[in-house]
Motif scaffolding. Structure first.
Motif, PDB file in Angstrom:
ATOM      1  N   ARG A   1      55.431  76.824 -11.774  1.00 55.04           N
ATOM      2  CA  ARG A   1      54.920  76.537 -10.445  1.00 55.04           C
ATOM      3  C   ARG A   1      54.853  77.788  -9.580  1.00 55.04           C
ATOM      4  O   ARG A   1      53.845  78.056  -8.931  1.00 55.04           O
ATOM      5  CB  ARG A   1      55.795  75.476  -9.770  1.00 55.04           C
ATOM      6  N   PHE A   2      55.948  78.572  -9.589  1.00 53.63           N
ATOM      7  CA  PHE A   2      55.961  79.736  -8.694  1.00 53.63           C
ATOM      8  C   PHE A   2      55.008  80.817  -9.181  1.00 53.63           C
ATOM      9  O   PHE A   2      54.362  81.507  -8.374  1.00 53.63           O
ATOM     10  CB  PHE A   2      57.386  80.289  -8.556  1.00 53.63           C
ATOM     11  N   GLN A   3      54.898  80.964 -10.496  1.00 54.42           N
ATOM     12  CA  GLN A   3      53.934  81.935 -11.016  1.00 54.42           C
ATOM     13  C   GLN A   3      52.518  81.547 -10.605  1.00 54.42           C
ATOM     14  O   GLN A   3      51.704  82.402 -10.240  1.00 54.42           O
ATOM     15  CB  GLN A   3      54.057  82.025 -12.538  1.00 54.42           C
ATOM     16  N   SER A   4      52.237  80.240 -10.646  1.00 54.86           N
ATOM     17  CA  SER A   4      50.927  79.773 -10.180  1.00 54.86           C
ATOM     18  C   SER A   4      50.760  80.073  -8.696  1.00 54.86           C
ATOM     19  O   SER A   4      49.678  80.474  -8.245  1.00 54.86           O
ATOM     20  CB  SER A   4      50.776  78.270 -10.406  1.00 54.86           C
ATOM     21  N   ASP A   5      51.842  79.858  -7.930  1.00 59.76           N
ATOM     22  CA  ASP A   5      51.794  80.101  -6.482  1.00 59.76           C
ATOM     23  C   ASP A   5      51.377  81.534  -6.180  1.00 59.76           C
ATOM     24  O   ASP A   5      50.558  81.779  -5.293  1.00 59.76           O
ATOM     25  CB  ASP A   5      53.174  79.871  -5.851  1.00 59.76           C
ATOM     26  N   LEU A   6      51.981  82.485  -6.917  1.00 62.87           N
ATOM     27  CA  LEU A   6      51.691  83.899  -6.649  1.00 62.87           C
ATOM     28  C   LEU A   6      50.220  84.204  -6.937  1.00 62.87           C
ATOM     29  O   LEU A   6      49.550  84.868  -6.153  1.00 62.87           O
ATOM     30  CB  LEU A   6      52.597  84.796  -7.497  1.00 62.87           C
ATOM     31  N   ARG A   7      49.735  83.670  -8.074  1.00 62.98           N
ATOM     32  CA  ARG A   7      48.317  83.853  -8.397  1.00 62.98           C
ATOM     33  C   ARG A   7      47.448  83.265  -7.273  1.00 62.98           C
ATOM     34  O   ARG A   7      46.547  83.924  -6.763  1.00 62.98           O
ATOM     35  CB  ARG A   7      47.991  83.131  -9.711  1.00 62.98           C
ATOM     36  N   ASN A   8      47.781  82.032  -6.861  1.00 62.62           N
ATOM     37  CA  ASN A   8      46.956  81.349  -5.871  1.00 62.62           C
ATOM     38  C   ASN A   8      46.952  82.071  -4.533  1.00 62.62           C
ATOM     39  O   ASN A   8      45.912  82.186  -3.886  1.00 62.62           O
ATOM     40  CB  ASN A   8      47.450  79.919  -5.662  1.00 62.62           C
ATOM     41  N   ILE A   9      48.124  82.546  -4.101  1.00 62.67           N
ATOM     42  CA  ILE A   9      48.196  83.147  -2.775  1.00 62.67           C
ATOM     43  C   ILE A   9      47.405  84.461  -2.742  1.00 62.67           C
ATOM     44  O   ILE A   9      46.737  84.767  -1.750  1.00 62.67           O
ATOM     45  CB  ILE A   9      49.669  83.333  -2.317  1.00 62.67           C
ATOM     46  N   VAL A  10      47.459  85.207  -3.836  1.00 61.31           N
ATOM     47  CA  VAL A  10      46.706  86.468  -3.882  1.00 61.31           C
ATOM     48  C   VAL A  10      45.200  86.177  -3.865  1.00 61.31           C
ATOM     49  O   VAL A  10      44.451  86.731  -3.059  1.00 61.31           O
ATOM     50  CB  VAL A  10      47.098  87.296  -5.132  1.00 61.31           C
ATOM     51  N   VAL A  11      44.775  85.256  -4.732  1.00 60.39           N
ATOM     52  CA  VAL A  11      43.348  84.901  -4.798  1.00 60.39           C
ATOM     53  C   VAL A  11      42.886  84.338  -3.455  1.00 60.39           C
ATOM     54  O   VAL A  11      41.859  84.746  -2.912  1.00 60.39           O
ATOM     55  CB  VAL A  11      43.104  83.867  -5.926  1.00 60.39           C
ATOM     56  N   PHE A  12      43.683  83.425  -2.911  1.00 59.13           N
ATOM     57  CA  PHE A  12      43.285  82.760  -1.675  1.00 59.13           C
ATOM     58  C   PHE A  12      43.175  83.759  -0.531  1.00 59.13           C
ATOM     59  O   PHE A  12      42.173  83.785   0.191  1.00 59.13           O
ATOM     60  CB  PHE A  12      44.306  81.667  -1.331  1.00 59.13           C
ATOM     61  N   THR A  13      44.208  84.606  -0.371  1.00 56.82           N
ATOM     62  CA  THR A  13      44.195  85.552   0.744  1.00 56.82           C
ATOM     63  C   THR A  13      43.012  86.514   0.638  1.00 56.82           C
ATOM     64  O   THR A  13      42.290  86.743   1.611  1.00 56.82           O
ATOM     65  CB  THR A  13      45.522  86.343   0.776  1.00 56.82           C
TER      66      THR A  13
ATOM     67  N   THR B   1      44.643  68.887  -0.619  1.00 57.40           N
ATOM     68  CA  THR B   1      44.769  68.758  -2.069  1.00 57.40           C
ATOM     69  C   THR B   1      46.187  68.549  -2.551  1.00 57.40           C
ATOM     70  O   THR B   1      46.388  68.096  -3.658  1.00 57.40           O
ATOM     71  CB  THR B   1      44.254  70.027  -2.765  1.00 57.40           C
ATOM     72  N   GLY B   2      47.168  68.902  -1.756  1.00 58.64           N
ATOM     73  CA  GLY B   2      48.528  68.908  -2.274  1.00 58.64           C
ATOM     74  C   GLY B   2      48.657  70.046  -3.269  1.00 58.64           C
ATOM     75  O   GLY B   2      47.790  70.918  -3.332  1.00 58.64           O
ATOM     76  N   PRO B   3      49.702  70.048  -4.087  1.00 54.94           N
ATOM     77  CA  PRO B   3      49.865  71.145  -5.042  1.00 54.94           C
ATOM     78  C   PRO B   3      48.740  71.200  -6.076  1.00 54.94           C
ATOM     79  O   PRO B   3      48.472  72.244  -6.649  1.00 54.94           O
ATOM     80  CB  PRO B   3      51.193  70.819  -5.727  1.00 54.94           C
ATOM     81  N   GLY B   4      48.065  70.084  -6.300  1.00 53.60           N
ATOM     82  CA  GLY B   4      46.961  70.059  -7.263  1.00 53.60           C
ATOM     83  C   GLY B   4      47.454  69.905  -8.684  1.00 53.60           C
ATOM     84  O   GLY B   4      48.604  70.210  -8.999  1.00 53.60           O
ATOM     85  N   GLN B   5      46.571  69.417  -9.550  1.00 51.71           N
ATOM     86  CA  GLN B   5      46.945  69.279 -10.955  1.00 51.71           C
ATOM     87  C   GLN B   5      47.198  70.666 -11.525  1.00 51.71           C
ATOM     88  O   GLN B   5      46.434  71.591 -11.274  1.00 51.71           O
ATOM     89  CB  GLN B   5      45.812  68.633 -11.734  1.00 51.71           C
ATOM     90  N   GLU B   6      48.242  70.778 -12.292  1.00 50.55           N
ATOM     91  CA  GLU B   6      48.663  72.065 -12.862  1.00 50.55           C
ATOM     92  C   GLU B   6      48.848  73.135 -11.788  1.00 50.55           C
ATOM     93  O   GLU B   6      48.718  74.324 -12.047  1.00 50.55           O
ATOM     94  CB  GLU B   6      47.672  72.541 -13.925  1.00 50.55           C
ATOM     95  N   PHE B   7      49.108  72.703 -10.571  1.00 49.76           N
ATOM     96  CA  PHE B   7      49.386  73.605  -9.442  1.00 49.76           C
ATOM     97  C   PHE B   7      48.257  74.597  -9.164  1.00 49.76           C
ATOM     98  O   PHE B   7      48.499  75.725  -8.756  1.00 49.76           O
ATOM     99  CB  PHE B   7      50.706  74.354  -9.661  1.00 49.76           C
ATOM    100  N   VAL B   8      46.995  74.164  -9.358  1.00 49.55           N
ATOM    101  CA  VAL B   8      45.883  75.082  -9.116  1.00 49.55           C
ATOM    102  C   VAL B   8      45.685  75.372  -7.631  1.00 49.55           C
ATOM    103  O   VAL B   8      45.060  76.361  -7.272  1.00 49.55           O
ATOM    104  CB  VAL B   8      44.554  74.566  -9.705  1.00 49.55           C
ATOM    105  N   THR B   9      46.195  74.504  -6.746  1.00 47.99           N
ATOM    106  CA  THR B   9      46.038  74.805  -5.318  1.00 47.99           C
ATOM    107  C   THR B   9      47.397  74.882  -4.614  1.00 47.99           C
ATOM    108  O   THR B   9      47.485  74.749  -3.408  1.00 47.99           O
ATOM    109  CB  THR B   9      45.174  73.744  -4.600  1.00 47.99           C
TER     110      THR B   9
END
Lengths: 322, 422
Positions: A79-91, A265-273
C-alpha cells in the motif's frame, strides 16, 4: 546652531522612544500566535516524530523505543509503495496540468476580451467549491456505467474508458512489490483536480501578465518579435517567479490531498488512487496503529519539505539582497 | 464622571452575576452530568437516541444529559475523538462501541473499562440476554458492556420477482448459488450486486463466505485467534469468493451499498449480500414491501447462524463520578427503553423478552433466528482487533481485483500474527 542641535537631538530621542515602543508592541502582538504556532504546529510535529519511533500501535500507549521499525514496516507494504508512486505521479501531472491550463486561460483573458470580469469569475469559481463536492460530482460524471460514457457510447465509441476504475498502469515496470508507471485511474482524479485548481493558476498568472511592463513588450515588438517569439522570450521569462509561487502552493495542496480522493475513489482497487494522507488516516484512526500512522505523517512532512525548503531559501535570499 | 463609571461597572457586574448564578443555582439541585458519546447522527438513529434519553430523564430527572454524537462514516471520526479523550484521561460518561473483540477488547486491555458483573446481577440481565451474546461481551469472566440493539450481518437480499420469473430458488448453499448465477447471467441479469466504494463491503461478503465455508465453530476460532488463518478452509473460501466475483457487476468500486441494493430493487441484479441495515433502505427510501418488493435469506451455508452486529455501552474506569453512568446503563438495558429505541432505529432489541409486535416482518424473523441460532461476529464490523481489520481491508483491496488467493491468504496470516486476535 545650538537650537538646531537641540531640536535634532529631541527628534532623535523621540524616534528612539517610538522605535522601542513599536518593537515592544510588535513582539507583544506576535507572542500569542508564536505560542500557538509553537505548541500546535511545531510542538506536535516533534511529538509525532517521537511517536513514530515508539511501539504505540494499539489503544495501550506504549512508548518503548522501536527505532525505525515503524518506518521499515510502512515502507515494506504494498500500500505505501503504491502511495509513493501515486503521490509523485499525481503531484507532477497536477502541477503541469494546472500551469498549462491556467496559463492558457490567463493569456486568453489578457486579450482584453469583453466581459472579462465574468470569464475571470467563471474560471475561478471551482476553487470556491470544496474538494469533497468536486470529488462526488466528478465521480458521477466519470462513473463508467453512467455519466460521460453514455455520451461517448451515443457517438459510437466501441471501447469505453473505465476512468477511475481502471487498474492499468502505464508503462508498468515492476519495482519492489508494485508496478511503477502512471495509473490510468489517477488521470480521472487529475481531471477533477485540475478543473478545480487551474482557475487559481489563471488568477496568479493574470496578475503576473499585467505586471509585465509595456516598455519591454514594445521594445520586442519594434525588434520584430512575433507573437510566439514574444511569448517564449519575453513573457515566460518574466513570469518565472509567478510560476515558482504557483508551483509551491499547488504542490503543498497536492501532497496533502485527501478530501478529493476520499470522496471520489477511495484508495481504489489495488491502491491505484491511494495517497499517503488516506493511508495515514486509516492506519491511525481505523487501525489504531498510532506509531505507524505517525511514521507515514513524518514521511509526508519530509516530502513537503522537499518543495518548501528550496522556496524558503530562495525567498530569504531575495529578501536579504533587496 | 468617575463615580458614574464605577456605578455602571457595578451594575454590569451585578447583572453578570445574576445571569451566571441562575444556572449555578439550578445545577446545584442536579445529581450530576452525563455525556453520551456515539456516532448516532443519522435521522433514525438520532431520533432513537433522543427517545432513550427521554426515557432516562423520566426516571432520573436530576441528571443532565449531553448528547455527544460525532458524525462521520460508520464512526471513524467518533472513534478518533474518543481515542484522544480517553488518552487525555477525560472519558465521556459512556460511549458506543461494537460487541466483540474489536475496540471494546482494546479498551479493556488498556485498563480503561470497569466490569459490570454486579450490575448484571442486580438487574437480572444474565437471564434477560442470551448467553451467546453475553459471551461476546465477556473477557476473562468479566462482562464489560450493555447491549442496546442487534443487527444481522449475514443476509442475502434478493428480488423475488426475478427469482420467480426464472423459476429459481434462493440459494442456501454455494452449489445452488453458482447454479442460479449461471442461469441469471445467461438472461443478462447480474446475479450478485456488489458495492465496494468503502472497501468494507467486500470484506463483509468474504466474512459471510468464510462463515458458510468453514462453519460457525471454526469461524469463531479464526476470529478469536484459536485457529491459524493457514487452515485449508480459508483458502477454500477465498477460491469461492473469486468464483463469485465472476458473477458481480464490474463497477463495484464506484458504488455505495445503497446503489447495489437499488440494482436488486430494480431487477437489474438478483441478489446482494449486506447487513440488515439494508432493510431500512428498501422500506424507507425505496418504499418497498418486505416479502413482496424485496426478500431475504441467510447467506449460502449460514442458515442457523446469526452474524451479530450489536451496539453496546460500557463504564469507563477513569470516570470520577460513576453513578450517572450506572443509572443510564440500567435504563439502557431495560425492556422499556429498548422497546422505544429499537423500532425508531430500525434494529431490534437483544433482550429475550422484547415485544415482537413492535417490529415488521423482517425484524420478527431475524429476532427468531437471533434467539434460536448460534451467534458469531462479522469481520469489519468492529468485531476484531482494529489493526487486523485494517490489514484485512488492505489485503481485500488488492484481492478483489487480482484474485491471487495465495497472496491474500498469506497477507491474512501475517495480519493475524502482527495483530493478535485475543
Amino acid at each position: 546652531m545650538k537650537g538646531w542641535t537641540h531640536a535634532s537631538q529631541g527628534a532623535r530621542m523621540s524616534v528612539r522612544r517610538r522605535f522601542s515602543w513599536d518593537q515592544f508592541s510588535a513582539v507583544a502582538t506576535l507572542i500569542p500566535s508564536l505560542i500557538l504556532l509553537g505548541v500546535f504546529v511545531y510542538g506536535f510535529i516533534v511529538w509525532t516524530g517521537y511517536v513514530s519511533l515508539t511501539n504505540w500501535n494499539s489503544f495501550i500507549p506504549t512508548f518503548s523505543f522501536a527505532g525505525l521499525q515503524n518506518y521499515i514496516n510502512v515502507f515494506g507494504t504494498f500500500r505505501f509503495q503504491s502511495d509513493l508512486r501515486n503521490i509523485v505521479v499525481f503531484t507532477a501531472l497536477f502541477i503541469i496540468g494546472c500551469l498549462i491550463v491556467g496559463m492558457g486561460l490567463a493569456l486568453l483573458i489578457d486579450q482584453r476580451v469583453r466581459a472579462e470580469g465574468l470569464f475571470r469569475s467563471i474560471f475561478i469559481f471551482p476553487m470556491a467549491i470544496s474538494f469533497v463536492v468536486t470529488g462526488v460530482i466528478w465521480s458521477w460524471i466519470l462513473n463508467p456505467g453512467t455519466g460521460v460514457n453514455l455520451v461517448l457510447k451515443a457517438f459510437g465509441w466501441k471501447t469505453l474508458p473505465s476512468w477511475f476504475l481502471s487498474t492499468t498502469i502505464v508503462p508498468n515496470i515492476t519495482l519492489g512489490q508494485i508496478q511503477v508507471g502512471i495509473p490510468l485511474a489517477l488521470l480521472a482524479v487529475l481531471i477533477a483536480a485540475v478543473w478545480q485548481m487551474s482557475g487559481f493558476a489563471m488568477a496568479v498568472y493574470l496578475a503576473g501578465l499585467r505586471g509585465i511592463s509595456d516598455d519591454i513588450k514594445e521594445a520586442a515588438r519594434i525588434d520584430g518579435a512575433g507573437a510566439l517569439r514574444m511569448f517564449w522570450s519575453i513573457i515566460l521569462p518574466q513570469l518565472r517567479s509567478t510560476t515558482t509561487t504557483i508551483v509551491i502552493i499547488l504542490s503543498a495542496a497536492s501532497l496533502k490531498v485527501f478530501g478529493l480522493i476520499y470522496a471520489m475513489t477511495g484508495p481504489g482497487q489495488e491502491f491505484v488512487t491511494d495517497m499517503p494522507s488516506l493511508n495515514m488516516f486509516q492506519t491511525t484512526f481505523q487501525g489504531d496503529q498510532f506509531a505507524q500512522g505517525a511514521a507515514i505523517a513524518i514521511v509526508l512532512l519530509l516530502l513537503l519539505a522537499v518543495f518548501i525548503i528550496p522556496y524558503l531559501i530562495s525567498t530569504l535570499r531575495q529578501d536579504s539582497s533587496s | 464622571m468617575k463615580f458614574g463609571n464605577a456605578l455602571k461597572t457595578g451594575a454590569a457586574l451585578a447583572i453578570a452575576l445574576s445571569v451566571t448564578t441562575a444556572p449555578l443555582a439550578f445545577a446545584a439541585q442536579q445529581k450530576g452530568d452525563l455525556q453520551i458519546f456515539s456516532w448516532w447522527t443519522g435521522v433514525a438513529s438520532s431520533k432513537a437516541l433522543r427517545g432513550i434519553i427521554h426515557v432516562f430523564n423520566e426516571q432520573y430527572p436530576g441528571i443532565k444529559v449531553t448528547n455527544d454524537a460525532v458524525a462521520g462514516g460508520a464512526g471513524s471520526n467518533a472513534k478518533a475523538i474518543l481515542a484522544s479523550r480517553m488518552e487525555a484521561g477525560n472519558p465521556p460518561g459512556t460511549f458506543q462501541v461494537h460487541a466483540g473483540g474489536g475496540s471494546l477488547l482494546s479498551w479493556v486491555q488498556a485498563g480503561d473499562m470497569q466490569p459490570l458483573n454486579s450490575l448484571y446481577q442486580s438487574q437480572g440481565w444474565y437471564k434477560a440476554f442470551p448467553k451467546s451474546l453475553l459471551n461476546l461481551l465477556t473477557i476473562n469472566g468479566k462482562i464489560y458492556a450493555v447491549p442496546v440493539d442487534m443487527q444481522r450481518g449475514n443476509v442475502t437480499w434478493y428480488n423475488p420477482s426475478v427469482f420467480k420469473k426464472y423459476h429459481l430458488a434462493v440459494p442456501a448453499s454455494f452449489q445452488q448459488f453458482f447454479a442460479d448465477a449461471a442461469v441469471l447471467k445467461r438472461h443478462g441479469i447480474t446475479p450478485l450486486a456488489l458495492a465496494n466504494h468503502g472497501n468494507w463491503e467486500a470484506t463483509l461478503l468474504f466474512s459471510d463466505v468464510l462463515l458458510g465455508t468453514v462453519g460457525p465453530v471454526k469461524y469463531d476460532q479464526l476470529l478469536t485467534g484459536k485457529a491459524p488463518w493457514s487452515i485449508p478452509g480459508v483458502q477454500a473460501a477465498a477460491n469461492t469468493f473469486v468464483r463469485m466475483m465472476a458473477y458481480t457487476n464490474t463497477d463495484y468500486s464506484a458504488l455505495h451499498w445503497q446503489q447495489a441494493d437499488q440494482l436488486v430493487a430494480q431487477g437489474k441484479a438478483a441478489m446482494n449480500v449486506m447487513g440488515d441495515w439494508a432493510q431500512g433502505y428498501f422500506t424507507t427510501a425505496l418504499h418497498l414491501k418486505p416479502g413482496a418488493g424485496f426478500g431475504w435469506a441467510a447467506t449460502p451455508g449460514t442458515r442457523g447462524v446469526f452474524g451479530a452486529v450489536a451496539d453496546v455501552f460500557g463504564l469507563p474506569s477513569k470516570l470520577t463520578d460513576k453513578t450517572p453512568t450506572l443509572d443510564f446503563l440500567k435504563v439502557l438495558g431495560s425492556k422499556k427503553a429498548q422497546d422505544v429505541f429499537n423500532p425508531l432505529k430500525g434494529t431490534f432489541s437483544p433482550r429475550l423478552d422484547s415485544n415482537a409486535k413492535l417490529y415488521d416482518a423482517y425484524s420478527r424473523e431475524a429476532m427468531q433466528s437471533y434467539k434460536r441460532d448460534k451467534l458469531v461476529l462479522v469481520i469489519g464490523q468492529g468485531a476484531v482487533n482494529p489493526g487486523f481489520t485494517n490489514s484485512f481491508n488492505n489485503a481485500m483491496e488488492i484481492f478483489v481485483t487480482n484474485h491471487n488467493v495465495k497472496q491474500f491468504v498469506s497477507a491474512l496470516e501475517s495480519a493475524a500474527q502482527s495483530n493478535p486476535l485475543s
